[in-house]
Design a protein around this motif. Structure first.
Motif, mmCIF file in Angstrom:
data_model
loop_
_atom_site.group_PDB
_atom_site.id
_atom_site.type_symbol
_atom_site.label_atom_id
_atom_site.label_comp_id
_atom_site.label_asym_id
_atom_site.label_seq_id
_atom_site.Cartn_x
_atom_site.Cartn_y
_atom_site.Cartn_z
ATOM 1 N N SER A 92 44.090 -2.746 14.800
ATOM 2 C CA SER A 92 43.834 -4.174 15.026
ATOM 3 C C SER A 92 44.279 -4.998 13.830
ATOM 4 O O SER A 92 44.896 -6.068 13.985
ATOM 5 C CB SER A 92 42.347 -4.415 15.294
ATOM 6 O OG SER A 92 41.965 -3.906 16.536
ATOM 7 N N GLU A 93 43.985 -4.517 12.625
ATOM 8 C CA GLU A 93 44.373 -5.248 11.418
ATOM 9 C C GLU A 93 45.890 -5.312 11.283
ATOM 10 O O GLU A 93 46.450 -6.348 10.912
ATOM 11 C CB GLU A 93 43.756 -4.594 10.181
ATOM 12 C CG GLU A 93 43.941 -5.393 8.918
ATOM 13 C CD GLU A 93 43.255 -4.778 7.707
ATOM 14 O OE1 GLU A 93 43.252 -5.412 6.633
ATOM 15 O OE2 GLU A 93 42.717 -3.654 7.828
ATOM 16 N N ASN A 138 47.201 -7.773 13.984
ATOM 17 C CA ASN A 138 46.842 -9.151 13.626
ATOM 18 C C ASN A 138 47.685 -9.680 12.475
ATOM 19 O O ASN A 138 47.971 -10.878 12.404
ATOM 20 C CB ASN A 138 45.354 -9.243 13.275
ATOM 21 C CG ASN A 138 44.483 -9.369 14.506
ATOM 22 O OD1 ASN A 138 44.817 -10.083 15.453
ATOM 23 N ND2 ASN A 138 43.351 -8.671 14.514
ATOM 24 N N ILE A 174 42.260 -0.121 22.337
ATOM 25 C CA ILE A 174 42.280 -1.291 21.451
ATOM 26 C C ILE A 174 43.553 -2.107 21.671
ATOM 27 O O ILE A 174 43.520 -3.339 21.757
ATOM 28 C CB ILE A 174 42.167 -0.843 19.983
ATOM 29 C CG1 ILE A 174 40.798 -0.207 19.736
ATOM 30 C CG2 ILE A 174 42.389 -2.014 19.029
ATOM 31 C CD1 ILE A 174 40.693 0.525 18.412
ATOM 32 N N SER A 180 43.851 -4.686 24.642
ATOM 33 C CA SER A 180 43.276 -6.031 24.496
ATOM 34 C C SER A 180 44.306 -7.019 23.965
ATOM 35 O O SER A 180 44.269 -8.207 24.298
ATOM 36 C CB SER A 180 42.050 -5.976 23.575
ATOM 37 O OG SER A 180 42.419 -5.620 22.253
ATOM 38 N N PHE A 181 45.243 -6.542 23.147
ATOM 39 C CA PHE A 181 46.317 -7.401 22.641
ATOM 40 C C PHE A 181 47.378 -7.627 23.725
ATOM 41 O O PHE A 181 47.907 -8.734 23.863
ATOM 42 C CB PHE A 181 46.966 -6.778 21.405
ATOM 43 C CG PHE A 181 46.097 -6.797 20.180
ATOM 44 C CD1 PHE A 181 46.020 -7.926 19.379
ATOM 45 C CD2 PHE A 181 45.350 -5.682 19.829
ATOM 46 C CE1 PHE A 181 45.221 -7.949 18.244
ATOM 47 C CE2 PHE A 181 44.544 -5.694 18.698
ATOM 48 C CZ PHE A 181 44.483 -6.830 17.899
#
Length: 259
Positions: free
Chosen positions: A19-20, A23, A49, A52-53
């Motif tokens: 996620s990091e 992002n 995960i 979701s993006f």
């Protein structure tokens, strides 16, 4: 700048960091990009995960390997799918600073260079600064790069309009080094760097080199298999590599308290 940048992000069991990493791409000040996520048969929650993006961003794409194929083949799938004018790389556990792409693209245009890289900071598994910066060489020739890999792959970017798509040789390790050797040789010009740190490289215990001696064989295969050197020539360059790595390249690391 309006140019499209394709970002290649291989993933394998990256649930703690993905996620990091994603992002840090989404937060780029250069907004014309596409992100290719290539999953190398993860067995954790990485894909969950990532979904979701994908549900939100139409310029993020996913390619899934049915079996674990290694970094080279996995990256190459993303490169082959890429549509960008420039191609950049970010692994699923590393992080870019927001102006990374914008600054590199402006620098490449101003300096007429095909290959660009930068300095970068080291962080630990928790994302905390280790107060160490790997300083990029201002100019990097093919001859110098032959002696050791001076390009932090998370900072590297090449001009696919002028060089075409450059893929990785299928080695389990050090395939990124071969990619940058190919890019600089094809360009016919040295790579140039931005001295400012533009990214964070995560130092993970699992990848830290209690395995350093095991990695020596992969350095040898860069010369023997990747570049097709003879055994004698490969051994000669291994001697140069070891000298460069232990007596010269170590000076790249700067202790700093600054971000």
């Amino acid at each position: 700048m309006k140019v499209l940048v394709s970002i290649i992000m291989p993933m394998f069991n990256s649930e703690a960091y993905i996620s990091e990493a994603i992002n840090s791409v989404i937060n780029q000040t250069h907004i014309n990009w596409e992100l290719w996520l290539i999953d190398d048969a993860s067995t954790d929650k990485t894909l969950e995960i990532v979904q979701s993006f994908l549900n939100v961003h139409t310029n993020i794409y996913l390619i899934k390997n049915d079996t674990n194929l290694g970094a080279a083949i996995t990256r190459n799938k993303g490169i082959e799918a890429a549509k960008g004018d420039y191609i950049a790389f970010l692994d699923g556990d590393d992080v870019w600073k927001p102006e990374k792409l914008e600054k590199q693209l402006a620098f490449m245009e101003a300096n007429y260079c095909d290959v660009c890289f930068s300095s970068y900071n080291l962080i630990n598994e928790k994302g905390e600064l280790l107060n160490k910066t790997i300083k990029a060489l201002p100019t990097l020739t093919y001859k110098k790069l032959l002696k050791s890999n001076y390009v932090g792959n998370l900072t590297g970017i090449y001009n696919a309009k002028t060089l075409g798509k450059i893929t990785s040789y299928n080695l389990r390790k050090r395939q990124d080094w071969l990619l940058w050797l190919t890019a600089i040789k094809k360009s016919g010009k040295p790579a140039k760097s931005i001295q400012e740190s533009l990214a964070y490289y995560r130092v993970r215990e699992a990848s830290m080199s209690s395995n350093k001696f095991n990695l020596i064989k992969y350095n040898y295969w860069v010369y023997r298999k990747g570049l097709g050197f003879s055994t004698i020539k490969s051994m000669y360059y291994m001697f140069l590599f070891l000298f460069e790595h232990f007596f010269i390249k170590s000076k790249q690391t700067v202790i700093t308290n600054k971000i």
